[in-house]
Scaffold this active site. Structure first.
Site: not given
Length: 326
Positions: A108, A302
């Site tokens: 991320d 994610h």
């Protein structure tokens, strides 16, 4: 007992780049260290599975709480969270550890930082592993203006630009916020879709509409969630959101920086079901990174290092054994 015990090594602290950085270290101090850089809204704790597995395989591994997060300092100035500061913290951590170079692995927002390490501090970067986050060259225009044009004013990164707004919304009920974000792939994919006539990734509206009583899509155990909740209740979200408030500044200050990476071994790990950082976003990378290996983790959303830790650990260890044998 700390909620981190026994899931993490003991916390340590270092004075680096004008802040105090908390970090967790495991494994023998031999070979090239691996520094694991978390994203938003996360912590070094996000790498708990990797710290254990890599250390058991004989690798020296470190996971910091980056500035604004966890037990590290939370500077007040927005500009204290630009890319020069974020990469400078990692250089300072290397100096504290007495290491010349490291392999930097980032997920991320941490992924954005570790790719920039290869461009801004190549002499300290032995290798880069991008987890979910692809390497991106300099945008043709201010990225915030481009996001506003493509996704609308309510898209979360655009929303984050207003000082104090998102900070207060996310901090109003930290447990609700963390439960909203830390969900399974299908749940986050649904959240990424725009409502009728609305904006993609409009997390302000989506958090307000979400029913926290629905526990069917939760990713974390109650004990794991408690670690995140306690940290963000203590520090709030302003420091982490300030990373996003430097998108324009970082873009302005990157003018003249190379748009490709050469001379640094790199691995890109995508996640099949990530709705935020999709595998398609990494398709350009073979033309932008000279020494690149690419893999995809099947069935992961994610939060890949937490959703599919065994797959992530296996990829990292295999690549390290081939590129940085001990």
């Amino acid at each position: 007992m700390s909620p981190l015990e026994p899931m993490m090594p003991p916390v340590q602290h270092a004075q680096v780049n004008g802040i105090e950085m908390a970090y967790y270290e495991a494994g023998p101090r031999v070979g090239v260290p691996i520094i694991l850089c978390h994203g938003f809204p996360e912590l070094a704790f996000s790498w708990r599975h990797q710290l254990t597995a890599l250390a058991e395989a004989g690798r020296w591994v470190i996971a910091p709480d980056q500035r604004g997060y966890g037990q590290s300092s939370v500077p007040e100035a927005v500009t204290d969270y630009d890319m020069e500061h974020l990469t400078g913290d990692l250089v300072g951590l290397l100096d504290h550890l007495g290491a010349e170079k490291a392999v930097f692995c980032g997920h991320d927002w941490g992924g954005f930082v570790v790719w920039q390490m290869a461009l801004m501090h190549p002499a300290r970067t032995a290798g880069v592993i991008g987890l979910n986050t692809p390497f991106q060259g300099r945008a043709p225009a201010d990225p915030i203006a481009l996001m506003r044009m493509r996704y609308g004013q309510d898209m979360y990164i655009v929303w984050f630009q207003t000082l104090g707004d998102a900070d207060a919304v996310l901090a109003a009920d930290v447990e609700r916020t963390m439960r909203f974000f830390m969900r399974t792939p299908a749940a986050l994919a649904a959240a990424a879709q725009p409502p009728e006539g609305g904006s993609s990734f409009a997390f302000n509206d989506l958090i307000a509409q979400w029913d926290p009583a629905d526990r069917s899509n939760q990713l974390l155990s109650d004990a794991e969630l408690a670690v995140f909740v306690e940290a963000f209740q203590r520090n709030g979200f302003t420091g982490p959101i300030n990373w996003y408030r430097n998108f324009t500044r970082n873009w302005e200050r990157s003018e003249g920086r190379p748009n490709r990476i050469d001379g640094v071994p790199c691995m890109m790990i995508t996640a099949e079901m990530d709705a935020v950082l999709t595998p398609d976003m990494a398709k350009h990378m073979p033309a932008a990174v000279g020494d690149l290996e690419m893999h995809m983790v099947a069935g992961s959303g994610h939060w890949t290092q937490q959703e599919k830790p065994d797959a992530v650990n296996a990829l990292i260890l295999d690549w390290m054994d081939r590129r940085f044998p001990q």
